[in-house]
Design an enzyme around this catalytic site. Structure first.
Site, PDB file in Angstrom:
ATOM      1  N   ASP A 130      -1.498  -0.663   6.034  1.00 30.17           N
ATOM      2  CA  ASP A 130      -1.635  -0.046   7.351  1.00 30.17           C
ATOM      3  C   ASP A 130      -3.057  -0.071   7.878  1.00 30.17           C
ATOM      4  OD1 ASP A 130      -2.308   1.972   5.300  1.00 30.17           O
ATOM      5  OD2 ASP A 130      -2.640   3.262   7.020  1.00 30.17           O
ATOM      6  N   ASP A 190       0.846  -1.194   0.000  1.00 31.32           N
ATOM      7  CA  ASP A 190       0.000   0.000   0.000  1.00 31.32           C
ATOM      8  C   ASP A 190       0.885   1.250   0.000  1.00 31.32           C
ATOM      9  OD1 ASP A 190      -2.468   1.512   0.391  1.00 31.32           O
ATOM     10  OD2 ASP A 190      -1.781   1.779   2.458  1.00 31.32           O
ATOM     11  N   ASP A 216      -0.331   5.209   0.891  1.00 27.82           N
ATOM     12  CA  ASP A 216      -0.618   6.149   1.976  1.00 27.82           C
ATOM     13  C   ASP A 216      -0.683   5.429   3.319  1.00 27.82           C
ATOM     14  OD1 ASP A 216      -0.906   8.299   0.197  1.00 27.82           O
ATOM     15  OD2 ASP A 216      -3.013   7.832  -0.147  1.00 27.82           O
TER      16      ASP A 216
END
Length: 227
Positions: free
Chosen positions: A174, A11, A13
């Site tokens: 995240d 991922d 961001d």
């Protein structure tokens, strides 16, 4: 579940780059256009992760009801995108050990793909600006497929492009978006503890483990001979 890993989907961001400060500037410039008070960084961090459309819905919902949001949405999204492109990457920074982790994975022969809900027009120049784009053989954005994470479609399409079964592709993210998408696709998944996750504790994510940094993820794979 981690045996025979050949590739890693990562991922953007909240996983590789702390982009919340960019969101803060672009969102509050958009809100200023609409004569709205600025939002704090902590509030904005709880809103990111599911694409620009979802973000703007949440930002407008602070001040307006459903009809009010709908009436302003298109103009707000256009304004936000204009402001974001103007400052993309200026206020963001890489998380610790991102370069080292990506290089270690490449040195191990792992193939890397980035799957983000960020539009490609934002993601690609940001990754180039932060000098990480060359690690990845492919980057897929929130507008690359018909559905975004947490739908498994982006993960499945990435695995298909790699010509690998999902069981051989590790996902790292995240947020619950990443874990839900990865699990539904059949990919093992690790989470990092420092991202956004919609304001919820990372320990609540149903992942296969938490790694402190991307370098720790690479060390885990190397130590266990999982690749």
């Amino acid at each position: 579940m981690f045996s025979h890993i050949k590739a890693v989907i990562i991922d953007l961001d909240g996983t590789m780059i702390d982009t919340a400060p960019d969101f803060l500037v672009a969102i509050n410039r958009m809100r200023e256009d609409f004569v709205l008070a600025p939002l704090t960084l902590d509030v904005i961090k709880t809103m990111v992760g599911k694409g620009s459309e979802n973000l703007i819905h949440k930002v407008l919902s602070v001040n307006f009801d459903v009809n009010g949001v709908a009436a302003r949405f298109d103009d707000a999204l256009t304004a936000y995108q204009r402001h974001y492109l103007a400052i993309n990457g200026d206020h963001s920074q890489l998380y610790p050990e991102v370069h080292e982790g990506l290089q270690a994975m490449r040195d191990m022969g792992l193939r890397l793909v980035c799957v983000t809900n960020k539009p490609l027009a934002f993601a690609l120049p940001l990754m180039q600006k932060k000098e990480i784009s060359f690690y990845f053989e492919q980057v897929y954005g929130g507008d690359s497929f018909a559905k975004k994470k947490p739908d498994p479609l982006p993960m499945l399409e990435a695995c298909k492009a790699l010509s690998l079964p999902p069981s051989q592709v590790l996902a790292i993210g995240d947020s619950s978006n990443d874990a839900i998408a990865a699990r539904a696709a059949g990919c093992p998944v690790l989470t990092v503890p420092y991202g956004y996750n919609h304001g919820e504790a990372v320990q609540n994510i149903q992942s296969d483990g938490i790694v402190e940094t991307l370098l720790d993820a690479a060390r885990l794979l190397s130590a266990k001979n999982l690749y």
